[in-house]
Design a protein around this motif. Structure first.
Motif, PDB file in Angstrom:
ATOM      1  N   GLU A 139      15.289 -16.722   9.588  1.00 37.48           N
ATOM      2  CA  GLU A 139      13.761 -16.576  10.111  1.00 37.48           C
ATOM      3  C   GLU A 139      14.105 -16.424  11.708  1.00 37.48           C
ATOM      4  OE1 GLU A 139      10.712 -18.410   8.479  1.00 37.48           O
ATOM      5  OE2 GLU A 139      11.249 -18.529   6.537  1.00 37.48           O
ATOM      6  N   SER A 140      13.228 -15.780  12.384  1.00 39.52           N
ATOM      7  CA  SER A 140      12.985 -16.142  13.734  1.00 39.52           C
ATOM      8  C   SER A 140      12.577 -17.467  14.346  1.00 39.52           C
ATOM      9  CB  SER A 140      12.160 -14.934  14.317  1.00 39.52           C
ATOM     10  OG  SER A 140      10.616 -15.279  13.885  1.00 39.52           O
ATOM     11  N   ASN A 146      11.613 -13.529  18.528  1.00 40.79           N
ATOM     12  CA  ASN A 146      11.275 -13.074  17.419  1.00 40.79           C
ATOM     13  C   ASN A 146      12.482 -12.331  16.502  1.00 40.79           C
ATOM     14  OD1 ASN A 146       8.477 -13.187  17.683  1.00 40.79           O
ATOM     15  ND2 ASN A 146       8.413 -11.726  19.314  1.00 40.79           N
ATOM     16  N   GLU A 176       6.085 -23.701  11.274  1.00 40.43           N
ATOM     17  CA  GLU A 176       6.082 -24.320  10.240  1.00 40.43           C
ATOM     18  C   GLU A 176       6.251 -25.832  10.416  1.00 40.43           C
ATOM     19  OE1 GLU A 176       5.426 -22.676   7.613  1.00 40.43           O
ATOM     20  OE2 GLU A 176       5.401 -20.862   8.353  1.00 40.43           O
ATOM     21  N   LYS A 179       3.482 -13.082  13.523  1.00 40.32           N
ATOM     22  CA  LYS A 179       4.699 -13.011  13.646  1.00 40.32           C
ATOM     23  C   LYS A 179       5.324 -12.113  14.485  1.00 40.32           C
ATOM     24  CE  LYS A 179       5.146 -14.674   8.815  1.00 40.32           C
ATOM     25  NZ  LYS A 179       5.824 -14.467   7.708  1.00 40.32           N
ATOM     26  N   ASP A 198       3.057  -7.704   9.189  1.00 37.59           N
ATOM     27  CA  ASP A 198       3.578  -9.005   9.824  1.00 37.59           C
ATOM     28  C   ASP A 198       3.166  -9.273  10.967  1.00 37.59           C
ATOM     29  OD1 ASP A 198       4.826  -9.548   7.352  1.00 37.59           O
ATOM     30  OD2 ASP A 198       7.114  -9.154   8.085  1.00 37.59           O
ATOM     31  N   SER A 256       8.954 -26.036   5.488  1.00 35.50           N
ATOM     32  CA  SER A 256       8.267 -24.673   5.124  1.00 35.50           C
ATOM     33  C   SER A 256       7.953 -24.344   3.762  1.00 35.50           C
ATOM     34  CB  SER A 256       9.256 -23.654   5.625  1.00 35.50           C
ATOM     35  OG  SER A 256       8.865 -22.308   5.633  1.00 35.50           O
ATOM     36  N   LYS A 294      -3.936 -22.411  13.842  1.00 35.40           N
ATOM     37  CA  LYS A 294      -3.853 -21.072  13.632  1.00 35.40           C
ATOM     38  C   LYS A 294      -5.432 -20.479  13.465  1.00 35.40           C
ATOM     39  CE  LYS A 294       0.872 -20.463  12.158  1.00 35.40           C
ATOM     40  NZ  LYS A 294       1.705 -20.098  10.820  1.00 35.40           N
ATOM     41  N   GLU A 354       8.749 -17.690  14.110  1.00 36.69           N
ATOM     42  CA  GLU A 354       8.027 -17.929  12.791  1.00 36.69           C
ATOM     43  C   GLU A 354       8.304 -19.556  12.203  1.00 36.69           C
ATOM     44  OE1 GLU A 354       9.128 -14.979   9.922  1.00 36.69           O
ATOM     45  OE2 GLU A 354       8.973 -13.480  11.578  1.00 36.69           O
TER      46      GLU A 354
END
Length: 2030
Positions: free
Chosen positions: A251-252, A193, A259, A507, A502, A224, A441, A255
């Motif tokens: 970004e991590s 993360n 995408e 996330k 978040d 993304s 999701k 995350e």
């Protein structure tokens, strides 16, 4: 027999082709492999129903999936030709692959031009396979019986498909065989993360078969939330792009990898709303899991997501690369490997496994949700309640559920004001299956009327976890019915924005339970959802079935808190809460309370750093009752698999350690056999399954996973048994067992886990501070011990964490030792508290509260808090209102039980304490200072005794007398002044308005009495105070002793209960309720409330232990001070105590050699249980600062060796523990720990003295001053060692304190031994040391494991004796520099004789015999050959076509390295002479300096070997002898820049204008004038020459910049080369050796020395005898003899070669591991993304010392220039062109013309004139196209240079294949022209034309013979025009063209002139006007011809008949008119 049965059911909406009367008379035709059948005719019907069945006999053969059936519908005509109403081609692959081998279809018919119509036809097709072909068994339910794949999953396929090979998670259609019986998948794993830099590169190469006619495709790439698009390619369905896009993210991975990458193709000719052609999607994580994190040059299949039945929409060739920090991109073009034929799309297609994508549907059944938290403010509810209006209290959340997959989403209805919504809806998502997207999701959202909807929580379903690959045990995605738990931020509602929002989006790790939702997932193939029914309600009947899955059982979660330590300082009491789901959440009012929290306790100082909770002998116990579904069999199976995996991992770790420590091979092999036996035994055990008699309800996924797991375990057993029977090496067993371990991890997943995780929260001051999340299955109990959780009932150590990732804190919130147990209530008798010495007691608890005013006495509290309440004051809890719960009874009366932590005052835990008191004075305005009313007070102003009257607390003694504190802002007498003491604002200066002053007196005291004895005394004193505790207010911290400002007090009452029934729940029903404003303490009737008791585990007495911490040393710590070092010390924490080591000054590898003794450690519980899970020892390292708090360096965690008996002879062994700071490692700690049991109360032994007098404890370690050192038997074994060091010099030193480093010296320190070099006089003149050799004779550890590091420190010797430390480096491992004896030489580094520079070796220089040959451009020696031919021939593969016949000539090739030359394996980074050690610097006030991680370099090397033990013995000879001179060398540097590749774009158009900039020392070369516009792959072809003095100027920096006209140029990337290492290395990389010695030609020798001279120098440096020549063809070097014949036996000898002896010397040099002639590929880096390459640069560098004379001429790298060519195309005729129009007379006709252009020149199209009214498809033109172009013959590419826009400053250069496109069109005057057909000819592989029209067909384009037009020059004949069928993607012939295609070089164009069309000069050849039929004309320009050839030709008989009839009518009229008169005359005349 095998056959196909086709039932033609019906058709609808057929067109009516009858012009005058009636409707069409349709019938259907079937065509299968030439066998035709037809139905009966339905007269006068547009919606016919046939329902007729036809059978096609296959003759016993199996149906091929590529077969198809053609069905057509025609209109029956009795006279004339039957007319086509529509047709369709039906692929039979779905019939083959379907388990039932049947399907029903509803097809859209197409007209004759392949355009869709409104007509449809319904069919039913069934297939009877031959007898030997068995249909695959359906793996699951009927709807999931079809095979396929999701993401990286392959399912069973029927038919005759070849097995597919899986490549790292995505299945490719490349050949290969799957492993035996093992279906593997790559799972995402636990992703970080932490945000980091990522770069995603997408290269769009080309497209093929893009759906549509005459389209201009453009490709849009979306990653993304970023989108980029290619250029538009006009009028082609096979566009060529070769464009590279960069997408940068910070970004991590958690995350970013979720995408998607989406490839979309649009037609730029159309409006955007109608421009979409097709798309392809996949997750970024899929790409990242591939080898090298990339898909390279793969075809992707385009489809229409809105119409899955439409089939393929084309193909795009792509490369996709995901780069993370420190990763380098793989080469897209592998050298020496030919690319897969680009035309063979199927062989390199990136798509999910399976033959074709099929329409599919995900069905989500969303039933209900539970425990949804509040999301809306309750302000309105409060107002309504005050006003007394409104309805009953509502739940403040309006939830709905949203499902996301592959960019689509669908959501349920919104249920208002419901925290337990019941949607009961079915959500349907259509897709093309299998999909490349993996994650579904599921989000619960809260509807908001005004603002955007809030996300409540997110759940993820990974398709790889709910499906499985394979043919036998594979299954499609399915799930549930089951609950999915949601996690996110804390549940408590906050009006302000939540910093953890978040987490609700998925996330990062959720810190709290946010509810759960019950869903079911099914997958149906072959169907798509109706857009109008994407959300439907679930029927009541289906809901009744699901209710069985919601049956709940009663669970008990039990927890015993043994210790809570390492707590940061807290002002408020601390309590811990244990919850599971919503049960146990003390802040949630919707659930009944439970004993889920520990009692609020004040934290007590541990005497050194942290605080602990003084629970003592009363350990809090938490009990949480909850209700969950009984899914025990799922979690038990999961625990069994986890335990098997962990056991295997433990065995693998031991084997790996045995290999590293060179364990005895026989013992290691025996252990391997035992490991396999244990693995086989574990895998043979049966996994738990659902049992109906226990109320278990299994789902479809449970059944599938059970079969899959059993299959995988059986496969592991078979493979392990096979491996055991073989006599394999341990390395092979280790590799195979690691595969087994990975398989076990893959199946150790349970997606259907409806029991939430266990959460532990630390709560203080009413807020949640830290948490821990434990999966429920880890603490789950099972009656089968092998199925219980890992930590079930086991004592475990838990480190709490701060929520979120942005807190930036380094400390541990708390360290817990806790025992957890989760199980059914019926199994709670199995819970073992783990001790027989304690008793679990349950108490009812209430607090008596009292308050007092300023003058009033203490009285019962009414206003602030009820007189009797709970600890928080929220419930009225009168003692007489408690009613024992059912099954419980009172055991005794109420008694006062004070809180233990109140026994500890502010000095508790301190051994030294500073007592302070304030003397106060006051005055009136203008008066004198006198004693104040409160003359003596504490810091708060409360009155206290005078300093002389201050009593010394018991157990303490004074160290000195009272003293004034002058170390503050006070005057010389210690006074500080203020206007008013209560207003604060004290100042050190006296003013007239100051009315108060005070001064502080301090006095130190030391603790001398036993803390435990003192605690007992204090407890007795507290009993005298009746248990009261005081505080200023109820929400502040309480204390025992009353103070002046205390206004409230309370005391705790307990009453013990005993249980009569173990199943009873201890919850009280109390006549009380929660308080509201204005409430009083009356006894009025109120609703009942409920409260939970306190539960404790009470021990009689503890066991005492002694901990010995042996802290030896640390290494590689970070520099925390400005002097580039640290002053480290270690803080060791163990339970309730902590201690610190000494501070070691100015060390990054400190050696403490210290033992810390922890005495009187009290641990409750059975020692044997404690031995199995001893408490952790936490060692924290800090940097000591004289001012301010210590700075945290890192933390190490260890487990002590527990010794319960003095007979335990084990000896601890020092080990390295990683020092972690966050998630990164910053050093290691060498230490070990022992924990001794000092008392044995169980056997009646007396307490043991802790001063070493007892025989049971080992002797105390020896003392060194006031500290204990590490015992000799534990510290490392030392031996005498020699360390030779060569400090060659210092390089690139940055400024220190704004001054340059000019006179450095180097200090080496190892194991406390220090030596220093002499000072360099001037760093600018010569950065080398005059005497670089240093020698150490030291004692070092014998084992490599304990070897201390070497600390390199650089000092700058400045004026006035200043010597600041300007840089440090730590050499962690010396293993690479070690030798067993002084005479040993390492082959890899050749340390015996170091190479010498050219200033101290006398050489006889014999240059080549052709020194006077002038510089010649490459290629002049051999016709058509240049350096680029050599380069491309060396690359091979797809570049082989660009080198011509170079390879056939026998000329040299070069070595092209795909990486930097230093990374080539044989050369070891050219560290054979010296290694380069980067220097770092600690903190600095200069921010710019602090940002520099590397502040300089030291060049040095080491040799370490053992010396004789006798110090008097002679030393062996030095290993680092014969050092070269340290003088500087002037050199000529040649830098060859070949080309750049994949550069990062810097302009808005996605391109760059790159140019080269070179820096060497202070010399700079900028080639900005020669920038290359608009490209990411520039071909530089430049050579730069400059001089340099090495080592003063040693770092060559090559920078690539982007030229900008207005703003400053942008940095693309740069690379640096150390020229000194290359000059000194014995591998001789200064100038690479060619393969042959040539004196002429493109490979002319360029070195300063000839091969013979080079060989002589090399032999001298390596101490080799020779070379001795025997003639010119033989020589002897050392002990080897070489001959020229053995090197040139099969070689091609050409005329450029030099003498034989030189050639032989060169061949021998190639055997000596010297660097060959090469081109290296260097990665470019940018400081903005320092760890991610920004492109590549192919180049090389030559270094020529000027002392050796001038070098030979340089190579000429000038890029190839294109040549001018002209393409002439003559269109003679067309034939059989599709007639697209119908004339007014009903005739089929076309107005034909032909259009043509070359690829890349779409704006220069040329067209013929129009051949009007072609009635038979024939056209006559005699028309010439002329296309001038520039061409690179060697690269076979057309060179196009043109401006993209009129405002563009530079021309864009592109290279495209030479392709000619010719299209046939139908001309329309009043509408758009109609496209009839196309033809694309590759001039290199042009299909051979036919001589006649009759032989012309599309087969010419499908694998026929081809010719190269550039070789043949001219070609004439017939070629076909075609269209691509949108359904079958097959070519359909639409016409034929007779053409002449000719290519002329530029020099022939003027000699053979020709004009366009038939214009002048009309020659070569002359074109006559076409002889077109008279019917060819434009009707409205030729009225006479129109009448003659259209009207008269078709209607002449109508005209003749009309004239005859007209004449007859006229005659009749005349007759009628004349007859009466004539008759009258006749009568009169008669």
């Amino acid at each position: 027999m095998s056959s196909i049965q086709v039932t033609v059911l019906s058709a609808s909406n057929l067109p009516n082709v009858e012009k005058f009367v009636g409707k069409s008379d349709p019938y259907a035709t079937l065509d299968f492999q030439g066998d035709k059948k037809k139905t009966e005719v339905k007269e006068n019907e547009l919606n016919p129903v046939w329902d007729q069945t036809f059978t096609f006999d296959l003759g016993g053969k199996a149906l091929d999936p590529s077969d198809s059936l053609t069905i057509g519908v025609k209109d029956y005509e009795r006279v004339g030709r039957n007319r086509l109403l529509g047709e369709s081609v039906v692929p039979l692959r779905d019939v083959v692959s379907a388990p039932s081998h049947s399907c029903e279809l509803n097809l859209t018919l197409q007209d004759g031009n392949k355009r869709p119509t409104m007509a449809t036809i319904s069919l039913k097709i069934s297939y009877q396979p031959p007898a030997q072909e068995v249909a695959p068994e359906a793996p699951g339910a009927e709807e999931s019986a079809e095979g396929g794949e999701v993401g990286d999953l392959t399912y069973g396929e029927g038919g005759t498909e070849e097995p597919l090979q899986e490549e790292g998670g995505v299945v490719s259609t490349k050949g290969g065989k799957p492993s035996r019986g093992v279906a593997r998948r790559k799972l995402p794993g636990n992703l970080s993360n932490k945000p980091m830099d990522f770069q995603i590169r997408i290269r769009v190469l080309e497209g093929r078969r893009i759906a549509g006619s005459n389209i201009s495709p453009v490709c849009k790439v979306t990653v993304s939330n970023q989108s980029k698009q290619t250029r538009v390619k006009k009028s082609t369905d096979s566009p060529f792009y070769d464009e590279l896009f960069f997408f940068n993210f910070h970004e991590s991975p958690a995350e970013l990898f979720g995408e998607m990458i989406e490839i979309q193709v649009f037609n730029s000719r159309k409006l955007r709303s109608d421009a979409f052609l097709g798309s392809f999607k996949l997750d970024i994580g899929v790409v990242h899991r591939q080898p090298n994190h990339a898909f390279l040059r793969r075809w992707v299949l385009l489809s229409d997501p809105n119409d899955p039945t439409a089939g393929a929409k084309g193909y795009m060739k792509m490369s996709m690369i995901v780069l993370g920090p420190g990763e380098q991109p793989p080469s897209e073009k592998v050298e020496g490997e030919a690319e897969v034929d680009s035309d063979d799309i199927e062989a390199n297609l990136l798509r999910p496994a399976g033959v074709e994508l099929r329409p599919a549907m995900f069905i989500f059944r969303v039933f209900r949700a539970e425990d949804v938290p509040q999301m809306d403010t309750s302000a309105m509810q409060g107002i309504k309640k005050v006003l007394g209006v409104g309805e009953v209290q509502k739940e403040l959340v309006d939830p709905y559920m949203e499902v996301h997959f592959a960019g689509r989403k669908v959501n349920t209805k919104t249920l208002y004001n419901s925290d337990h919504p019941e949607w009961n809806q079915e959500l349907r998502l259509g897709m093309r299956f299998p999909s490349m997207c993996e994650v579904i999701k599921l989000r619960i959202k809260d509807w908001d009327r005004i603002s955007a909807d809030d996300t409540v929580g997110t759940g993820l379903l990974n398709l790889s976890m709910v499906s499985w690959p394979g043919e036998e045990d594979g299954f499609l995605p399915c799930f549930g019915p089951c609950f999915i738990n949601m996690y996110g931020s804390v549940r408590e509602f906050r009006t302000l924005p939540d910093e953890f929002d978040d987490l609700n989006l998925g996330k990062g790790e959720g810190v709290a339970y946010r509810g759960r939702v019950m869903v079911e997932l099914r997958t149906i193939l072959g169907e798509l959802p109706d857009p109008k029914q994407s959300v439907v309600d679930i029927t009541p009947e289906e809901l009744m079935v699901v209710e069985g899955f919601q049956r709940c059982r009663k669970y008990r979660l039990l927890g015993i808190f043994m210790d809570a330590s390492m707590i940061c300082e807290m002002e408020a009491p601390v309590e811990f809460e244990v919850s599971i789901g919503n049960y146990g959440n003390k802040l949630d009012t919707n659930i009944p309370p439970s004993s889920s929290t520990t009692q609020p306790t004040n934290a007590v100082f541990d005497g050194c750093k942290y605080y602990f909770l003084p629970w003592g002998s009363t350990k809090p116990v938490v009990v949480v009752t909850s209700f969950w579904e009984n899914i025990s069999w799922r979690l038990e199976a999961l625990n069994m698999l986890h335990k098997t995996t962990e056991a295997l991992e433990g065995d693998l770790m031991k084997i790996n350690m045995g290999l590293k420590t060179r364990m005895n091979r026989a013992e290691l092999t025996s252990y391997c056999v035992g490991m396999l036996d244990r693995l086989i035994a574990r895998c043979r055990k049966q996994l738990p399954v659902a049992q109906a008699e226990k109320g278990h309800r299994d789902t479809e996924l449970d059944r599938h996973m059970g079969k899959m797991r059993r299959k995988q375990l059986d496969n592991i057993v078979a493979l392990a048994q096979e491996l055991r029977e073989k006599a394999l090496e341990p390395e092979e067993v280790l590799a195979a067992a690691m595969d087994y371990c990975q398989t076990l991890k893959d199946i150790s997943l349970e997606p259907q886990n409806s029991i939430p995780d266990v959460m532990i929260w630390m709560i203080t001051g009413g807020s949640r501070r830290a948490y821990c999340r434990i999966p429920a299955h880890q603490v789950l109990f099972s009656t089968n011990p092998g199925c219980s959780g890992k930590y079930c009932g086991q004592l475990q150590t838990i480190f709490l964490r701060y929520p979120g990732a942005k807190h930036g804190k380094t400390d541990i919130p708390a360290l817990l030792r806790v025992k957890l147990w989760l199980g059914l209530q019926t199994d709670q008798d199995h819970f073992d508290p783990g001790t027989t010495e304690g008793e679990v007691a349950v108490f009812a608890e209430t607090y008596e509260n009292e308050t007092k005013g300023l003058l009033d006495p203490w009285s019962p509290s009414k206003m602030l808090r009820p007189h009797w309440s709970d600890a928080d004051g929220e419930l009225k809890l009168k003692k007489n209102t408690f009613v024992p719960p059912e099954g419980w009874e009172w055991d005794g009366d109420w008694f006062i039980n004070p809180e233990l932590s109140l026994l500890y005052d502010r000095d508790s835990g301190h051994k030294h304490f500073l007592e302070d008191i304030y003397e106060n004075q006051s005055r009136i305005p203008g008066g004198h200072w006198v004693e104040a009313t409160t003359s003596w007070s504490d810091v708060r102003g409360d009155s206290c005794p005078a300093k002389e009257e201050t009593e010394l607390p018991e157990g303490w003694e004074w160290e000195d007398e009272w003293q004034m504190d002058l170390n503050r802002a006070v005057d010389e007498e210690g006074w500080e002044y203020a206007v008013e003491s209560t207003l604060l604002g004290w100042s050190p200066g006296e003013r007239t308005y100051h009315m108060c002053r005070r001064r502080r007196w301090v006095r130190k005291r030391t603790f001398v009495e036993d803390q435990k004895v003192l605690a007992k005394k204090q407890k007795m004193e507290q009993a005298k105070t009746e248990g009261w505790e005081y505080a200023p207010l109820f929400n502040m911290r309480f204390h025992v002793k009353k103070r002046k400002m205390d206004m409230v007090r309370r005391r705790r009452w307990h009453r013990k209960m005993t249980a009569q029934d173990n199943s009873a729940t201890a919850i009280f029903a109390i006549e009380s309720t929660r308080l509201s404003p204005g409430d009083d303490d009356s006894d009025d009737d109120e609703p009942k409330a409920i409260a939970a008791p306190r539960v404790f585990l009470s021990y009689d007495k503890p066991h005492k232990y002694q901990l010995r911490c042996y802290i030896y040393q640390a290494r590689d710590l970070i520099a925390a001070d400005k002097d580039s070092s640290s002053d480290p010390f270690a803080s060791v924490s163990f339970l309730t105590q902590s201690q610190q080591t000494e501070v070691v000054k100015n060390k990054l590898s400190p050696v403490w050699d210290q033992t810390l003794l922890f005495d009187e450690i009290e641990i409750y519980g059975d020692p044997t249980n404690m031995e199995r899970a001893p408490p952790h020892v936490v060692v924290e390292l800090f940097d000591h600062d004289s001012f301010g708090s210590p700075e945290f360096l890192g933390r190490a965690v260890a487990t002590p060796m527990v010794k319960l008996s003095s007979s335990d002879s084990r000896s601890p062994r020092l080990a390295w523990f990683p020092v972690m700071n966050g998630t990164k490692q910053f050093g290691e700690l060498l230490a070990t720990f022992e924990l001794f049991l000092t008392t044995d109360e169980m056997h009646g032994k007396a307490a043991v003295s802790l001063q070493g007098d007892d025989d049971d404890l080992p002797f105390l370690p020896p003392k060194r001053g006031e500290v204990y050192s590490v015992p000799p038997d534990i510290r490392p074994l030392m031996h005498r060692t020699a360390i030779e060091a060569v400090c060659w010099g210092v390089r690139n030193m940055k400024k220190y304190q704004l001054s340059s480093v000019n006179s450095p010296s180097v200090q080496l320190e190892i194991g406390g031994n220090i030596q220093e070099t002499k000072v360099i006089k001037s760093l600018k003149k010569n950065p080398n040391f005059e005497e670089p050799h240093l020698f150490f004779d030291v004692y070092l550890p014998k084992e490599d494991l304990y070897m201390p590091p070497v600390n390199i420190k650089v000092f700058d010797n400045r004026q006035f004796g200043r010597k600041p430390l300007v840089g440090v480096h730590m050499v962690r491992s010396l293993r690479d520099f070690m030798a067993e004896t002084a005479g040993q030489l390492a082959d890899a580094t050749e340390p015996a004789v170091l190479p010498a520079t050219m200033d101290n070796i006398s050489l006889e220089i014999d240059g080549p015999s052709d020194q006077t040959i002038p510089h010649e451009k490459g290629g002049s020696g051999t016709e058509g050959m240049d350096w680029w031919s050599k380069f491309y021939a060396s690359l091979g593969g797809e570049y082989a076509d660009k080198c011509g016949d170079y390879l056939q000539t026998g000329l040299d090739t070069i070595q092209v390295y795909p990486y930097e030359l230093e990374k080539a394996e044989p050369y070891g980074g050219f560290r054979d002479f010296c290694s380069t050690f980067p220097l770092a610097r600690g903190k600095t006030d200069d921010k710019d300096e602090e940002a520099e991680e590397v502040v300089g370099e030291v060049k040095a090397t080491f040799r370490i070997y053992q010396l004789p033990p006798d110090p008097k013995a002679d030393l062996p000879p030095r290993m680092l002898g014969n050092l070269p001179g340290t003088g500087a060398e002037e050199c000529l540097i040649r830098v060859y820049i070949v080309r750049g590749m994949d550069l990062q774009p810097q302009d808005q158009n996605g391109l760059s204008d790159p140019y080269i900039k070179i820096k060497l020392g202070k010399k700079k070369i900028s080639d900005r004038d020669n920038y290359i516009p608009k490209t990411l792959d520039p071909v530089f072809g430049r050579m730069y020459e400059m001089t340099a003095t090495i080592p003063v100027e040693k770092d060559l920096t090559i920078t690539v910049l982007d030229m900008d006209l207005i703003s400053s140029d942008d940095l693309i990337g740069q690379t640096m080369i150390d020229l000194e290492n290359r000059l000194l290395s014995h591998h001789r990389p200064a100038c690479g050796l060619p393969k042959t010695y040539c004196i002429t030609g493109p490979n002319k020798w360029r070195d300063q020395q000839d091969p013979k001279t080079i060989l002589e120098n090399h032999a001298r440096r390596r101490n080799l005898r020779g070379p001795e020549y025997e003639g010119t063809n033989r020589l002897r070097l050392g002990n080897r003899v070489f001959s020229l014949e053995q090197f040139e036996e099969n070689s091609i000898l050409h005329g450029d070669l030099g003498p034989a002896d030189q050639r032989l010397a060169l061949h021998v040099l190639h055997t000596q591991n010297l660097v060959p002639e090469h081109v290296e590929t260097r990665f470019l880096y940018n400081p903005l993304q320092p760890e991610i390459p920004q492109g590549r640069l192919q180049m090389w560098v030559d270094i020529f010392p000027k002392s050796l004379g001038p070098p030979n001429p340089a190579f000429d790298l000038t890029p190839r220039q294109p040549k001018k060519y002209e393409l002439r195309v003559i269109v003679w005729n067309t034939s059989d062109v599709t007639l697209d129009e119908t004339s007014i007379t009903g005739e089929q006709m076309s107005d034909i013309y032909v259009k043509g252009w070359m690829a890349g020149m779409e704006g220069k199209k040329q067209s013929t004139d129009v051949h009007y009214r072609s009635l038979d498809g024939e056209g006559n033109f005699n028309w010439r196209y002329i296309f001038p172009f520039e061409y690179l013959p060697a690269e076979q590419a057309v060179h196009i240079s043109e401006k993209e826009h009129f405002w563009s400053l530079d021309e864009t250069v592109t290279q495209v294949p030479p392709r000619l496109t010719v299209q046939v069109w139908d001309n329309d005057k009043f509408s758009f022209d109609d496209f009839l057909g196309t033809l694309t000819l590759d001039l290199h592989k042009m299909p051979v034309p036919t001589k006649t029209s009759g032989k012309c067909s599309v087969k010419q384009l499908q694998g026929g013979k081809t010719v190269n037009l550039f070789e043949q020059k001219k070609c004439r004949g017939w070629w076909p025009a075609y269209l691509i069928d949108n359904d079958t993607q097959e070519m359909t012939l639409t016409g034929k063209m007779e053409m002449t295609v000719e290519v002329l070089p530029g020099e022939e164009v003027d000699a053979r002139p020709a004009g366009k069309g038939r214009d002048e000069p009309n020659m070569n050849p002359k074109l006559d006007d076409p002889q077109r039929p008279e019917t060819s004309f434009l009707w409205f320009t030729s009225p006479f011809k129109t009448f003659r050839y259209i009207v008269w030709k078709n209607y002449k008989w109508y005209f003749i008949i009309f004239l005859i009839l007209l004449i007859i009518v006229i005659l009749a009229v005349i007759f009628i008119y004349s007859f009466p008169s004539f008759a009258a005359k006749r009568l009169v005349g008669a």
